[in-house]
Design an enzyme around this catalytic site. Structure first.
Site, short mmCIF file in Angstrom:
data_model
loop_
_atom_site.label_atom_id
_atom_site.label_comp_id
_atom_site.label_asym_id
_atom_site.label_seq_id
_atom_site.Cartn_x
_atom_site.Cartn_y
_atom_site.Cartn_z
N PRO A 17 -54.39 42.12 -9.74
CA PRO A 17 -53.81 42.17 -8.40
C PRO A 17 -52.72 41.13 -8.15
CG PRO A 17 -56.07 41.36 -8.35
CD PRO A 17 -55.84 41.91 -9.72
N ASN A 18 -51.71 41.58 -7.47
CA ASN A 18 -50.57 40.77 -7.02
C ASN A 18 -49.57 40.43 -8.12
OD1 ASN A 18 -51.32 40.55 -4.20
ND2 ASN A 18 -53.01 39.29 -4.92
N ARG A 25 -41.92 35.55 -5.76
CA ARG A 25 -42.44 34.41 -4.99
C ARG A 25 -43.06 33.42 -5.97
NH1 ARG A 25 -46.77 35.00 -1.34
NH2 ARG A 25 -46.02 32.98 -0.69
N TYR A 30 -45.37 30.77 -11.35
CA TYR A 30 -45.44 31.96 -12.20
C TYR A 30 -44.12 32.31 -12.89
CZ TYR A 30 -49.85 32.50 -9.72
OH TYR A 30 -51.09 32.28 -9.22
N ASN A 82 -54.64 40.16 -17.95
CA ASN A 82 -54.58 39.10 -16.95
C ASN A 82 -55.25 39.66 -15.71
OD1 ASN A 82 -54.08 37.21 -15.01
ND2 ASN A 82 -51.92 36.92 -15.53
N ALA A 85 -56.78 37.30 -9.77
CA ALA A 85 -57.88 36.72 -8.99
C ALA A 85 -59.24 37.28 -9.39
CB ALA A 85 -57.63 36.92 -7.50
N GLU A 106 -57.56 37.34 -23.04
CA GLU A 106 -57.34 37.03 -21.62
C GLU A 106 -56.12 36.11 -21.51
OE1 GLU A 106 -60.77 35.04 -20.04
OE2 GLU A 106 -59.78 34.51 -18.14
N HIS A 108 -53.52 33.99 -18.81
CA HIS A 108 -53.12 33.49 -17.49
C HIS A 108 -51.77 32.82 -17.62
CE1 HIS A 108 -56.91 34.53 -15.83
NE2 HIS A 108 -57.49 33.99 -16.88
N ARG A 115 -55.51 23.73 -11.71
CA ARG A 115 -55.39 24.21 -10.34
C ARG A 115 -56.73 24.06 -9.60
NH1 ARG A 115 -52.31 29.80 -10.33
NH2 ARG A 115 -52.14 29.21 -8.13
O1 CA2 Z 1 -52.12 32.26 -13.83
C1 CA2 Z 1 -52.40 33.46 -13.77
O2 CA2 Z 1 -51.89 34.31 -14.50
C2 CA2 Z 1 -53.42 33.95 -12.72
O3 CA2 Z 1 -54.22 34.94 -13.34
C3 CA2 Z 1 -52.61 34.52 -11.59
C4 CA2 Z 1 -53.46 34.95 -10.40
C5 CA2 Z 1 -54.41 33.84 -9.97
O4 CA2 Z 1 -55.28 34.33 -8.97
C6 CA2 Z 1 -55.24 33.35 -11.14
O5 CA2 Z 1 -56.06 32.29 -10.69
C7 CA2 Z 1 -54.34 32.83 -12.24
C8 CA2 Z 1 -52.56 35.30 -9.21
C9 CA2 Z 1 -51.58 36.40 -9.49
C10 CA2 Z 1 -50.63 36.52 -8.34
O6 CA2 Z 1 -49.32 36.54 -8.85
C11 CA2 Z 1 -48.27 36.31 -8.01
C12 CA2 Z 1 -47.04 36.19 -8.60
C13 CA2 Z 1 -45.94 35.96 -7.83
C14 CA2 Z 1 -46.06 35.88 -6.45
C15 CA2 Z 1 -47.28 36.01 -5.87
C16 CA2 Z 1 -48.39 36.25 -6.65
#
Ligand code: CA2
Length: 154
Positions: A17-18, A25, A30, A82, A85, A106, A108, A115
């Site tokens: 997700p996301n 953003r 990221y 990946n 969340a 996996e 990230h 974090r």
């Molecule tokens: O570091 C990672 O790849 C995560 O899996 C990313 C997740 C986070 O919840 C994990 O703890 C770590 C969040 C993905 C959201 O990605 C976004 C990217 C750009 C803007 C907003 C969200």
């Protein structure tokens, strides 16, 4: 031309997700690449290595589980995931991965261990053969390279 390498690799890349928001953003966390950029780069790398690659992003836990279940029956040999969340919450994704016989890596993008504490635990890591965190989107390439290296060593 036919591929003379011993074992055919079919890899599914799953983005949780996301991650469709990548590049729009929070670039300080990221990076600036979009998900389309990431998938294109992976497609190029896979093609060069003789790997069949599919990718999927979903914001829905059940859709990710359905994709993992489908991979049990379509000759997928490895899943690079990946779970975003859902990493930190989803026993259901862990259970689905436990029913998949191939390799699981996996990934990230960020270093989750630097974090918030709630990001330090991963259900998926209990099943993953390898875990990559903190290498940015290069982590996906490292995962694909690891799967290819294992094939070439077999
Ligand atoms: O570091 C990672 O790849 C995560 O899996 C990313 C997740 C986070 O919840 C994990 O703890 C770590 C969040 C993905 C959201 O990605 C976004 C990217 C750009 C803007 C907003 C969200």
């Amino acid at each position: 031309m036919s591929d003379t390498r011993a074992e055919a690799l079919k890899v599914l890349v799953l983005h949780g997700p996301n991650l469709n928001l990548l590049g729009t953003r929070q670039p300080e966390i990221y990076g600036g690449e979009t998900l389309v950029d990431v998938n294109h780069a992976l497609e190029r790398r896979a093609e060069a290595a003789g790997v069949t690659l599919a990718h999927r992003q979903s914001n829905h836990e059940g859709e990710l589980i359905d994709a993992i279940q489908a991979a049990r029956n379509d000759a997928t040999t490895a899943i690079i995931i990946n779970p975003a969340a859902y990493t930190h919450t989803s026993v259901a994704i862990l259970d689905a991965l436990n029913a998949f016989d191939g390799t699981v890596i996996e990934v990230h993008i960020s270093n989750v261990h630097q974090r918030e504490a709630f990001r330090h635990h991963s259900y998926v890591s209990m099943r993953a053969d390898g875990v990559i965190a903190g290498l940015g989107t290069q982590g996906y390439h490292a995962a694909l390279d690891a799967v290819v290296a294992a094939r070439d060593a077999a």
